[in-house]
Design a protein around this motif. Sequence first.
Motif, PDB file in Angstrom:
ATOM      1  N   ILE A 259     -11.724 -12.596   0.634  1.00  0.00           N
ATOM      2  CA  ILE A 259     -10.792 -11.934  -0.279  1.00  0.00           C
ATOM      3  C   ILE A 259      -9.979 -10.912   0.505  1.00  0.00           C
ATOM      4  CG2 ILE A 259     -10.565 -10.572  -2.381  1.00  0.00           C
ATOM      5  CD1 ILE A 259     -13.308 -11.698  -3.233  1.00  0.00           C
ATOM      6  N   VAL A 260      -8.655 -11.000   0.368  1.00  0.00           N
ATOM      7  CA  VAL A 260      -7.738 -10.122   1.100  1.00  0.00           C
ATOM      8  C   VAL A 260      -6.881  -9.389   0.073  1.00  0.00           C
ATOM      9  CG1 VAL A 260      -6.119 -10.014   3.024  1.00  0.00           C
ATOM     10  CG2 VAL A 260      -7.630 -11.994   2.807  1.00  0.00           C
ATOM     11  N   ALA A 261      -6.807  -8.054   0.189  1.00  0.00           N
ATOM     12  CA  ALA A 261      -6.080  -7.282  -0.824  1.00  0.00           C
ATOM     13  C   ALA A 261      -5.262  -6.160  -0.196  1.00  0.00           C
ATOM     14  CB  ALA A 261      -7.051  -6.708  -1.851  1.00  0.00           C
ATOM     15  N   SER A 262      -4.168  -5.813  -0.861  1.00  0.00           N
ATOM     16  CA  SER A 262      -3.250  -4.776  -0.376  1.00  0.00           C
ATOM     17  C   SER A 262      -3.747  -3.379  -0.755  1.00  0.00           C
ATOM     18  CB  SER A 262      -1.848  -5.018  -0.945  1.00  0.00           C
ATOM     19  OG  SER A 262      -1.900  -5.295  -2.334  1.00  0.00           O
ATOM     20  N   SER A 263      -3.493  -2.423   0.133  1.00  0.00           N
ATOM     21  CA  SER A 263      -4.040  -1.077  -0.042  1.00  0.00           C
ATOM     22  C   SER A 263      -3.246  -0.214  -1.011  1.00  0.00           C
ATOM     23  CB  SER A 263      -4.106  -0.370   1.316  1.00  0.00           C
ATOM     24  OG  SER A 263      -2.804  -0.191   1.851  1.00  0.00           O
ATOM     25  N   GLY A 264      -1.986  -0.556  -1.253  1.00  0.00           N
ATOM     26  CA  GLY A 264      -1.158   0.231  -2.168  1.00  0.00           C
ATOM     27  C   GLY A 264      -0.014   0.924  -1.457  1.00  0.00           C
ATOM     28  N   ASN A 265       1.013   1.272  -2.219  1.00  0.00           N
ATOM     29  CA  ASN A 265       2.267   1.781  -1.657  1.00  0.00           C
ATOM     30  C   ASN A 265       2.551   3.232  -2.028  1.00  0.00           C
ATOM     31  OD1 ASN A 265       2.642  -0.869  -0.744  1.00  0.00           O
ATOM     32  ND2 ASN A 265       3.871  -1.436  -2.529  1.00  0.00           N
ATOM     33  N   ASP A 266       1.517   4.048  -2.108  1.00  0.00           N
ATOM     34  CA  ASP A 266       1.695   5.442  -2.540  1.00  0.00           C
ATOM     35  C   ASP A 266       1.744   6.426  -1.381  1.00  0.00           C
ATOM     36  OD1 ASP A 266       1.501   4.783  -5.392  1.00  0.00           O
ATOM     37  OD2 ASP A 266      -0.588   4.335  -4.927  1.00  0.00           O
ATOM     38  N   GLY A 267       1.647   5.942  -0.148  1.00  0.00           N
ATOM     39  CA  GLY A 267       1.686   6.826   1.005  1.00  0.00           C
ATOM     40  C   GLY A 267       0.505   7.771   1.102  1.00  0.00           C
ATOM     41  N   LYS A 268      -0.611   7.419   0.473  1.00  0.00           N
ATOM     42  CA  LYS A 268      -1.790   8.287   0.512  1.00  0.00           C
ATOM     43  C   LYS A 268      -2.489   8.147   1.861  1.00  0.00           C
ATOM     44  CE  LYS A 268      -2.592   8.184  -4.474  1.00  0.00           C
ATOM     45  NZ  LYS A 268      -3.493   7.755  -5.561  1.00  0.00           N
ATOM     46  N   PRO A 295       5.630   4.509   6.139  1.00  0.00           N
ATOM     47  CA  PRO A 295       5.465   5.747   5.356  1.00  0.00           C
ATOM     48  C   PRO A 295       4.922   5.512   3.949  1.00  0.00           C
ATOM     49  CG  PRO A 295       7.597   5.710   6.461  1.00  0.00           C
ATOM     50  CD  PRO A 295       6.995   4.343   6.654  1.00  0.00           C
ATOM     51  N   PHE A 296       5.255   4.363   3.348  1.00  0.00           N
ATOM     52  CA  PHE A 296       4.813   4.084   1.978  1.00  0.00           C
ATOM     53  C   PHE A 296       3.372   3.597   1.908  1.00  0.00           C
ATOM     54  CE2 PHE A 296       7.000   0.248   3.547  1.00  0.00           C
ATOM     55  CZ  PHE A 296       5.974  -0.685   3.452  1.00  0.00           C
ATOM     56  N   SER A 297       2.807   3.147   3.026  1.00  0.00           N
ATOM     57  CA  SER A 297       1.489   2.507   3.005  1.00  0.00           C
ATOM     58  C   SER A 297       0.362   3.505   2.813  1.00  0.00           C
ATOM     59  CB  SER A 297       1.261   1.746   4.320  1.00  0.00           C
ATOM     60  OG  SER A 297      -0.033   1.172   4.352  1.00  0.00           O
ATOM     61  N   ASN A 298      -0.570   3.179   1.903  1.00  0.00           N
ATOM     62  CA  ASN A 298      -1.825   3.916   1.868  1.00  0.00           C
ATOM     63  C   ASN A 298      -2.553   3.641   3.180  1.00  0.00           C
ATOM     64  OD1 ASN A 298      -1.211   4.801  -0.684  1.00  0.00           O
ATOM     65  ND2 ASN A 298      -2.619   3.401  -1.732  1.00  0.00           N
ATOM     66  N   ARG A 299      -3.333   4.598   3.615  1.00  0.00           N
ATOM     67  CA  ARG A 299      -3.953   4.470   4.944  1.00  0.00           C
ATOM     68  C   ARG A 299      -5.314   5.156   4.962  1.00  0.00           C
ATOM     69  NH1 ARG A 299       0.712   7.454   8.041  1.00  0.00           N
ATOM     70  NH2 ARG A 299       1.883   6.543   6.342  1.00  0.00           N
ATOM     71  N   GLY A 300      -5.941   5.153   6.130  1.00  0.00           N
ATOM     72  CA  GLY A 300      -7.222   5.830   6.267  1.00  0.00           C
ATOM     73  C   GLY A 300      -8.326   4.898   6.718  1.00  0.00           C
ATOM     74  N   LYS A 301      -9.539   5.425   6.743  1.00  0.00           N
ATOM     75  CA  LYS A 301     -10.693   4.681   7.248  1.00  0.00           C
ATOM     76  C   LYS A 301     -11.031   3.458   6.399  1.00  0.00           C
ATOM     77  CE  LYS A 301     -12.779   8.925   9.025  1.00  0.00           C
ATOM     78  NZ  LYS A 301     -13.897   9.882   8.841  1.00  0.00           N
TER      79      LYS A 301
END
Length: 392
Positions: A259-268, A295-301
């Motif tokens: 399963i592959v899913a997008s992290s979201g576009n809130d820039g968090k 810049p729009f991509s949610n990111r992190g560990k």
Amino acid sequence: MDIATFLHSLHEEIGLTKQSGKKHLIRFSSAKEYYACKSELKRMRSRLVNLSKVRTLDIIHAFSCTLRPDSKLKQFTGSPVIEEDSKVTVHHSVGSRTLIKRATTQSGSGSHTIPWGVDQIGAPEVWNKSLGNNIHVGVIDTGIDYNHPDLRSSISRGINLLNRSMLPYDDNGHGTHIAGTIAATGRNSGIIGVAPRSIIHPVKAFDHSGSAYVSDIIAGIDWCVNNDLDIINMSFGMKSYNRALEQAVLNAYYRGKVIVASSGNDGKRKTIDYPARFPQVVSVGATTRLGRIAPFSNRGKQIDIYAPGERVYSSWLHGKYNELSGTSMATAHVSGVIALMLAIKPLTPQQIKSALRRCAIGINKRESTRWQPGHLNARRALRAARQIRDSQ
């Protein structure tokens, strides 16, 4: 629980539901109770017509139907857990749209197009080793443009969960765009996707505005599992945790589905959307043409891998093409590379996730002793898949 009495009450409640009704999930405490109730439901449908409006969700042992918010079923002694369904949306494109009538060469020779993202991850370099042959990808989205010349040879059987009597035609464009990045087969003209010999199964769970209910998503996952697909692409998300969705994801994962899913576009910077946040899912962030985190991509560990997501050029409705930006687009690149990997060697979801994380190209040039998610690279991913194959 008295199953017959419960189903009679459910029939009456559905009959009383008017405009104020909302979709609900009815989750049973055990598989035994669920299948007993499902069997009785099938038997009683011929007499109690309202029960034909109940959808069964085997993957989470639940029913889905429309009920009043103050349904009396909730007071039924020994009844299953009844909860209101939640809304979820596709990760919409960031920025403006520009419809393009025909493809123009971005990379390579001839009149076909290798979009910049497909080129940047190095997919063309490995097509002599893998094209994703016979890997089946379920795209739970807004449907697909069946008549798009670049997708005709990539499409197999799908399902329209909003209207089961109709094919999963795309009335939004998002699903067609995702499908093109994964598996477009433009030869003399048009575009080529990451895994042009993989097979797309369109699962329409989202309406024309890109909105769906969690129960539709779960029904889509259930369909993908029952049809033994290899990969499930989920370019959508929600902010809040949903237990039913997690249960569906878990059950698909344990059945060997990647399963592959997008992290979201809130820039968090420290959090991502569900279902990407579930640890069983390959979570994807987006990068720019310069290879930096968008810049729009949610990111992190919680991100497993980054992939191209800025102004991605792909198929669109009515045989056209479009540039869209978002983590949705990045997710499609990752699903394509996973198809290339699986065509070389059957791997478990955990092996795929581990390989992608291990073989990614670093984004942050600063020295760090801790692992950080990197950029997708097809050549490295295939090498990791072969190493796993050779070690078994």
